[in-house]
Design an enzyme around this catalytic site. Sequence first.
Site, PDB file in Angstrom:
ATOM      1  N   THR A   1      15.206 -38.508 -15.129  1.00  0.00           N
ATOM      2  CA  THR A   1      16.251 -37.475 -15.089  1.00  0.00           C
ATOM      3  C   THR A   1      17.374 -37.860 -14.139  1.00  0.00           C
TER       4      THR A   1
ATOM      5  N   GLY B   1       9.722 -36.818  -8.501  1.00  0.00           N
ATOM      6  CA  GLY B   1       8.818 -36.373  -7.443  1.00  0.00           C
ATOM      7  C   GLY B   1       8.446 -37.512  -6.512  1.00  0.00           C
TER       8      GLY B   1
ATOM      9  N   GLU C   1       9.280 -31.830 -17.522  1.00  0.00           N
ATOM     10  CA  GLU C   1       8.595 -32.450 -18.657  1.00  0.00           C
ATOM     11  C   GLU C   1       9.103 -31.919 -19.977  1.00  0.00           C
TER      12      GLU C   1
HETATM   13  C1  LIG Z   1      -4.410 -31.945 -13.685  1.00  0.00           C
HETATM   14  C2  LIG Z   1      -3.771 -32.737 -12.597  1.00  0.00           C
HETATM   15  C3  LIG Z   1      -2.478 -32.142 -12.095  1.00  0.00           C
HETATM   16  C4  LIG Z   1      -1.475 -31.937 -13.239  1.00  0.00           C
HETATM   17  C5  LIG Z   1      -0.119 -31.504 -12.719  1.00  0.00           C
HETATM   18  C6  LIG Z   1       0.868 -31.336 -13.856  1.00  0.00           C
HETATM   19  C7  LIG Z   1       2.160 -31.353 -13.665  1.00  0.00           C
HETATM   20  C8  LIG Z   1       2.818 -31.526 -12.334  1.00  0.00           C
HETATM   21  C9  LIG Z   1       2.921 -32.948 -11.960  1.00  0.00           C
HETATM   22  C10 LIG Z   1       3.915 -33.776 -12.365  1.00  0.00           C
HETATM   23  C11 LIG Z   1       5.067 -33.268 -13.105  1.00  0.00           C
HETATM   24  C12 LIG Z   1       6.287 -33.321 -12.229  1.00  0.00           C
HETATM   25  C13 LIG Z   1       7.414 -33.711 -12.713  1.00  0.00           C
HETATM   26  C14 LIG Z   1       7.648 -33.819 -14.186  1.00  0.00           C
HETATM   27  C15 LIG Z   1       8.257 -35.160 -14.518  1.00  0.00           C
HETATM   28  C16 LIG Z   1       9.418 -35.030 -15.437  1.00  0.00           C
HETATM   29  O1  LIG Z   1       9.985 -33.980 -15.634  1.00  0.00           O
HETATM   30  S1  LIG Z   1       9.802 -36.512 -16.213  1.00  0.00           S
HETATM   31  C17 LIG Z   1      11.248 -36.117 -17.174  1.00  0.00           C
HETATM   32  C18 LIG Z   1      10.897 -35.206 -18.345  1.00  0.00           C
HETATM   33  N1  LIG Z   1      11.981 -35.187 -19.257  1.00  0.00           N
HETATM   34  C19 LIG Z   1      11.839 -34.795 -20.526  1.00  0.00           C
HETATM   35  O2  LIG Z   1      10.798 -34.340 -20.963  1.00  0.00           O
HETATM   36  C20 LIG Z   1      13.065 -34.975 -21.400  1.00  0.00           C
HETATM   37  C21 LIG Z   1      13.036 -34.023 -22.570  1.00  0.00           C
HETATM   38  N2  LIG Z   1      13.715 -34.612 -23.713  1.00  0.00           N
HETATM   39  C22 LIG Z   1      12.995 -35.262 -24.695  1.00  0.00           C
HETATM   40  O3  LIG Z   1      11.804 -35.439 -24.656  1.00  0.00           O
HETATM   41  C23 LIG Z   1      13.804 -35.759 -25.896  1.00  0.00           C
HETATM   42  O4  LIG Z   1      15.148 -35.896 -25.557  1.00  0.00           O
HETATM   43  C24 LIG Z   1      13.695 -34.768 -27.105  1.00  0.00           C
HETATM   44  C25 LIG Z   1      14.128 -33.377 -26.677  1.00  0.00           C
HETATM   45  C26 LIG Z   1      12.290 -34.748 -27.597  1.00  0.00           C
HETATM   46  C27 LIG Z   1      14.652 -35.246 -28.181  1.00  0.00           C
HETATM   47  O5  LIG Z   1      14.247 -36.572 -28.535  1.00  0.00           O
HETATM   48  P1  LIG Z   1      15.349 -37.546 -29.173  1.00  0.00           P
HETATM   49  O6  LIG Z   1      14.725 -38.865 -29.408  1.00  0.00           O
HETATM   50  O7  LIG Z   1      16.550 -37.506 -28.311  1.00  0.00           O
HETATM   51  O8  LIG Z   1      15.771 -36.930 -30.561  1.00  0.00           O
HETATM   52  P2  LIG Z   1      14.922 -36.264 -31.730  1.00  0.00           P
HETATM   53  O9  LIG Z   1      14.529 -34.878 -31.372  1.00  0.00           O
HETATM   54  O10 LIG Z   1      15.711 -36.457 -32.975  1.00  0.00           O
HETATM   55  O11 LIG Z   1      13.577 -37.157 -31.876  1.00  0.00           O
HETATM   56  C28 LIG Z   1      13.607 -38.333 -32.694  1.00  0.00           C
HETATM   57  C29 LIG Z   1      12.217 -38.512 -33.309  1.00  0.00           C
HETATM   58  O12 LIG Z   1      11.288 -38.774 -32.242  1.00  0.00           O
HETATM   59  C30 LIG Z   1      10.231 -37.853 -32.281  1.00  0.00           C
HETATM   60  N3  LIG Z   1       9.816 -37.653 -30.882  1.00  0.00           N
HETATM   61  C31 LIG Z   1      10.554 -37.130 -29.886  1.00  0.00           C
HETATM   62  N4  LIG Z   1       9.851 -37.129 -28.728  1.00  0.00           N
HETATM   63  C32 LIG Z   1       8.636 -37.682 -29.022  1.00  0.00           C
HETATM   64  C33 LIG Z   1       7.459 -37.953 -28.256  1.00  0.00           C
HETATM   65  N5  LIG Z   1       7.393 -37.623 -26.943  1.00  0.00           N
HETATM   66  N6  LIG Z   1       6.422 -38.532 -28.886  1.00  0.00           N
HETATM   67  C34 LIG Z   1       6.495 -38.835 -30.213  1.00  0.00           C
HETATM   68  N7  LIG Z   1       7.577 -38.595 -31.021  1.00  0.00           N
HETATM   69  C35 LIG Z   1       8.623 -38.031 -30.400  1.00  0.00           C
HETATM   70  C36 LIG Z   1      10.813 -36.618 -32.916  1.00  0.00           C
HETATM   71  O13 LIG Z   1       9.806 -35.789 -33.444  1.00  0.00           O
HETATM   72  C37 LIG Z   1      11.694 -37.239 -33.978  1.00  0.00           C
HETATM   73  O14 LIG Z   1      10.844 -37.676 -35.011  1.00  0.00           O
HETATM   74  P3  LIG Z   1      11.396 -37.741 -36.515  1.00  0.00           P
HETATM   75  O15 LIG Z   1      10.179 -38.037 -37.341  1.00  0.00           O
HETATM   76  O16 LIG Z   1      12.423 -38.839 -36.485  1.00  0.00           O
HETATM   77  O17 LIG Z   1      11.991 -36.402 -36.801  1.00  0.00           O
HETATM   78  C1  LIG Z   2       9.877 -29.379  -9.917  1.00  0.00           C
HETATM   79  C2  LIG Z   2      10.509 -30.424 -10.795  1.00  0.00           C
HETATM   80  C3  LIG Z   2      10.012 -31.719 -10.789  1.00  0.00           C
HETATM   81  C4  LIG Z   2      10.606 -32.703 -11.570  1.00  0.00           C
HETATM   82  N1  LIG Z   2      10.119 -33.999 -11.517  1.00  0.00           N
HETATM   83  C5  LIG Z   2      10.734 -34.954 -12.242  1.00  0.00           C
HETATM   84  C6  LIG Z   2      10.289 -36.313 -12.171  1.00  0.00           C
HETATM   85  O1  LIG Z   2       9.328 -36.621 -11.463  1.00  0.00           O
HETATM   86  N2  LIG Z   2      10.944 -37.264 -12.890  1.00  0.00           N
HETATM   87  C7  LIG Z   2      12.010 -36.943 -13.705  1.00  0.00           C
HETATM   88  O2  LIG Z   2      12.569 -37.839 -14.353  1.00  0.00           O
HETATM   89  N3  LIG Z   2      12.451 -35.646 -13.815  1.00  0.00           N
HETATM   90  C8  LIG Z   2      11.835 -34.665 -13.098  1.00  0.00           C
HETATM   91  N4  LIG Z   2      12.267 -33.369 -13.190  1.00  0.00           N
HETATM   92  C9  LIG Z   2      13.462 -33.077 -13.995  1.00  0.00           C
HETATM   93  C10 LIG Z   2      13.097 -32.336 -15.280  1.00  0.00           C
HETATM   94  O3  LIG Z   2      12.447 -33.189 -16.170  1.00  0.00           O
HETATM   95  C11 LIG Z   2      14.416 -31.785 -15.868  1.00  0.00           C
HETATM   96  O4  LIG Z   2      14.866 -30.765 -15.004  1.00  0.00           O
HETATM   97  C12 LIG Z   2      14.208 -31.234 -17.270  1.00  0.00           C
HETATM   98  O5  LIG Z   2      13.968 -32.299 -18.165  1.00  0.00           O
HETATM   99  C13 LIG Z   2      15.426 -30.428 -17.761  1.00  0.00           C
HETATM  100  O6  LIG Z   2      16.618 -31.209 -17.654  1.00  0.00           O
HETATM  101  P1  LIG Z   2      17.854 -30.633 -16.795  1.00  0.00           P
HETATM  102  O7  LIG Z   2      17.327 -30.050 -15.552  1.00  0.00           O
HETATM  103  O8  LIG Z   2      18.872 -31.709 -16.701  1.00  0.00           O
HETATM  104  O9  LIG Z   2      18.422 -29.451 -17.681  1.00  0.00           O
HETATM  105  P2  LIG Z   2      19.454 -29.648 -18.901  1.00  0.00           P
HETATM  106  O10 LIG Z   2      18.954 -30.711 -19.808  1.00  0.00           O
HETATM  107  O11 LIG Z   2      20.817 -29.732 -18.352  1.00  0.00           O
HETATM  108  O12 LIG Z   2      19.273 -28.232 -19.620  1.00  0.00           O
HETATM  109  C14 LIG Z   2      19.770 -27.071 -18.961  1.00  0.00           C
HETATM  110  C15 LIG Z   2      19.580 -25.933 -19.906  1.00  0.00           C
HETATM  111  O13 LIG Z   2      20.427 -26.167 -21.039  1.00  0.00           O
HETATM  112  C16 LIG Z   2      19.783 -25.700 -22.228  1.00  0.00           C
HETATM  113  N5  LIG Z   2      19.658 -26.832 -23.148  1.00  0.00           N
HETATM  114  C17 LIG Z   2      19.635 -28.146 -22.856  1.00  0.00           C
HETATM  115  N6  LIG Z   2      19.521 -28.903 -23.981  1.00  0.00           N
HETATM  116  C18 LIG Z   2      19.460 -28.017 -25.013  1.00  0.00           C
HETATM  117  C19 LIG Z   2      19.317 -28.144 -26.434  1.00  0.00           C
HETATM  118  N7  LIG Z   2      19.194 -29.339 -27.033  1.00  0.00           N
HETATM  119  N8  LIG Z   2      19.300 -27.006 -27.173  1.00  0.00           N
HETATM  120  C20 LIG Z   2      19.380 -25.794 -26.569  1.00  0.00           C
HETATM  121  N9  LIG Z   2      19.504 -25.598 -25.240  1.00  0.00           N
HETATM  122  C21 LIG Z   2      19.557 -26.697 -24.485  1.00  0.00           C
HETATM  123  C22 LIG Z   2      18.397 -25.170 -21.813  1.00  0.00           C
HETATM  124  O14 LIG Z   2      18.477 -23.790 -21.585  1.00  0.00           O
HETATM  125  C23 LIG Z   2      18.163 -25.863 -20.469  1.00  0.00           C
HETATM  126  O15 LIG Z   2      17.344 -25.099 -19.597  1.00  0.00           O
HETATM  127  C24 LIG Z   2      11.701 -32.372 -12.399  1.00  0.00           C
HETATM  128  C25 LIG Z   2      12.207 -31.058 -12.413  1.00  0.00           C
HETATM  129  C26 LIG Z   2      11.608 -30.083 -11.618  1.00  0.00           C
HETATM  130  C27 LIG Z   2      12.156 -28.679 -11.644  1.00  0.00           C
END
Ligand SMILES: CCCCC/C=C\C/C=C\C/C=C\CCC(=O)SCCNC(=O)CCNC(=O)[C@H](O)C(C)(C)COP(=O)(O)OP(=O)(O)OC[C@H]1O[C@@H](n2cnc3c(N)ncnc32)[C@H](O)[C@@H]1OP(=O)(O)O
Ligand SMILES: Cc1cc2nc3c(=O)[nH]c(=O)nc-3n(C[C@H](O)[C@H](O)[C@H](O)COP(=O)(O)OP(=O)(O)OC[C@H]3O[C@@H](n4cnc5c(N)ncnc54)[C@H](O)[C@@H]3O)c2cc1C
Length: 616
Positions: free
Chosen positions: A89, A128, A371
């Site tokens: 991110t 994180g 996530e």
């Molecule tokens: C028990 C022990 C303790 C547990 C503690 C638990 C939690 C706490 C600890 C850690 C967590 C702390 C921090 C969290 C870390 C983060 O936040 S990391 C960053 C997370 N960021 C995201 O998740 C980003 C979100 N965005 C996306 O995933 C993608 O942009 C999207 C929204 C899914 C869109 O994908 P994109 O490729 O751009 O486009 P599209 O929607 O068209 O997808 C294309 C095709 O790909 C398929 N697909 C998408 N994602 C996946 C996937 N993950 N796996 C498999 N396939 C995927 C999608 O279905 C499309 O398929 P088609 O067949 O082409 O339609």
């Molecule tokens: C506690 C915490 C821990 C984290 N740890 C990690 C980490 O370890 N590693 C890491 O990489 N990231 C981490 N993140 C980041 C996290 O993965 C992002 O905050 C999350 O993916 C959302 O992205 P953003 O915050 O940029 O919100 P944005 O993507 O800017 O979205 C903001 C808002 O816009 C709207 N929006 C966005 N896209 C769309 C769409 N396609 N359609 C409709 N509405 C939409 C939704 O309402 C969304 O809430 C962490 C976040 C938090 C809060």
Amino acid sequence: MASMSVKHAIAAAKKLRSLQERFNPGGSDIYPALMGDEAITALIPSGNPLSVHILMFTRALREQGTDEQYEKFGRRADNNEIIGTFAQTELGHGTYLRGLEARADYDRGTEEFVLNTPKLSSYKWWPGGLGQTCNYCIFVAQLYIDNEAKGMAMFVVQIRDEETHMPLPGVHVGEIGKKMGLNGVNNGFLGLKDYRVPRLNMLMRHQQVLPDGRFVKSPVSQVSYFPMVFVRCMVARQNSNYLAQAATIATRYSVIRRQSPIEEGQPEPKILEHLTQQMKVIPEIVTAVVYRLAAANLQNMYNETAEAVYRKDFSRLPELHALACILKVATSYDSTYGIERLRQACGGHGYLTAGNLGNIFAMAAPACTYEGENSVLYLQVGKILMKNWSQVLAGRELMPSMAYISECSKMTSFPQWTGSWECLLKAIQYACVGSIRLAFQSYNARVQSAQSQTAAVNYSGLELTKAAELHGRSYVAGNFYQQIVNSPNKHQRSPQFQKVLENMLELHLIQIFFRHLGDILRFIRITEDEISALQRRLEEVLKELRPDAVAITDAFDFNDKILSSALGCYDGNVYERLFEAALKHPLNRKSVPDFFEAHLKPFMKENADNAKKSKL
Ligand SMILES: CCCCC/C=C\C/C=C\C/C=C\CCC(=O)SCCNC(=O)CCNC(=O)[C@H](O)C(C)(C)COP(=O)(O)OP(=O)(O)OC[C@H]1O[C@@H](n2cnc3c(N)ncnc32)[C@H](O)[C@@H]1OP(=O)(O)O
Ligand SMILES: Cc1cc2nc3c(=O)[nH]c(=O)nc-3n(C[C@H](O)[C@H](O)[C@H](O)COP(=O)(O)OP(=O)(O)OC[C@H]3O[C@@H](n4cnc5c(N)ncnc54)[C@H](O)[C@@H]3O)c2cc1C
């Protein structure tokens, strides 16, 4: 706070290592690590700064790196010799991964990648542990070869010196600031300027850049999203745990606290005797159990899929992705709202830090965002449902977790209403399929009218979200029904235990029915008498489950230290513990607070003098 959390996390990680060696010598089984992280996380109220290291950094190295790269980096990470995070991110992008700005340019002359965060918005922001704890990270960047974009790639990047912990040249790293919770996690920012890493620091299990700069594309680009799928599975497990903790606290408090006679002249009852209190607390206990079972199923599916992906079989990825999304959303939403309901059920004392419900909420709530933000993942599932509905129309089979959609699509009308569990479950599934059909009609009409698919998804977003939500309800309720009614080990349960489980199923199905009554009535005719009968059953099953509430939450088996709550201790000495906690407050160290002489006394004297003057 951060250093305390790191100290606790390291101590707990050492304990975990010894447990792992004792119970799972040399095994790579993820459960002890997860259980350990769960334990570590629960024991550190401000969050575990090693969570992302355990859950994402080590896993990405294992699953996205080659065997050689695992030997070079992964083994040291698994052994906690280096501590990393997952830096995807950015300040300007989190959801739209294809919009990430960090870039990696391949230099074939030196066989290196030059890493840059070209603008402020390109800075990594949130990972994180990145602020102060980690000395490495997985740096996610857009890969460029000869200035041609090749898509996302992951790079192992050392950000701090292993001896001095000083940031390395070209690295700008720090803490992003106070949050509403998890303030022990030191989420950080990271800027890189012309930072060079060897070619072999790009994780190349699924895609490669050869020394001469040729790019070998991954057979399935989405496999690079796999680390996120894992954490979504973990969130489903972790957040059901948070809900179970809060339900334990609120249940125990509700059988200690007495308030408001139900019959005039009678003694004040335990507040759990009030029907409305039962409706606040008992469904949350059941929801925690329901999601724990669903999360365990999801975990098994993850393990099977991970092994298949390791063998380059990507066939199960789409189903795992769909389920991981919908369960992550459902569990994080329901646990967050459920914990707040449970806090409110504890009255004023629920608002005290000593009750720990606020902190459990602050630990659970961000899972609705990280996530994959929940509304975005709902749309993701909505899109997948559209794709699967096209399969239904073409007469093709669907993935097992969506098989009910095919079955319901063949029903021309809903059968005679009986109110049985099967009837209630089918009603939720039937309403889901009705919603999918309506969403598809809207979506398809938009695509037919020459809207792009992404625009059609956006403008059909409300109906896609509804269909996705009902799909989640259908899957979770169906899984619970199978576990209670058709489980292979059902005969091993005592009749009494089976009866409690069946009461929990009754409550879950009726509760979901009432929560989505509007959605169901859109597709199924149900009379007022049939609905009233369900209202009576709801009141009845709450009464039936009331005597088992404490035993069920005791069975979650949370140690008092994990609950860390004066309201939820096993011995029930609530008032003594609340008072003990109050006396520990720094303001109670002195009878007269310092601010009296400095501020309050002059303030009151000035007002008194002014009052005298105004009388003269
Ligand atoms: C028990 C022990 C303790 C547990 C503690 C638990 C939690 C706490 C600890 C850690 C967590 C702390 C921090 C969290 C870390 C983060 O936040 S990391 C960053 C997370 N960021 C995201 O998740 C980003 C979100 N965005 C996306 O995933 C993608 O942009 C999207 C929204 C899914 C869109 O994908 P994109 O490729 O751009 O486009 P599209 O929607 O068209 O997808 C294309 C095709 O790909 C398929 N697909 C998408 N994602 C996946 C996937 N993950 N796996 C498999 N396939 C995927 C999608 O279905 C499309 O398929 P088609 O067949 O082409 O339609
Ligand atoms: C506690 C915490 C821990 C984290 N740890 C990690 C980490 O370890 N590693 C890491 O990489 N990231 C981490 N993140 C980041 C996290 O993965 C992002 O905050 C999350 O993916 C959302 O992205 P953003 O915050 O940029 O919100 P944005 O993507 O800017 O979205 C903001 C808002 O816009 C709207 N929006 C966005 N896209 C769309 C769409 N396609 N359609 C409709 N509405 C939409 C939704 O309402 C969304 O809430 C962490 C976040 C938090 C809060």
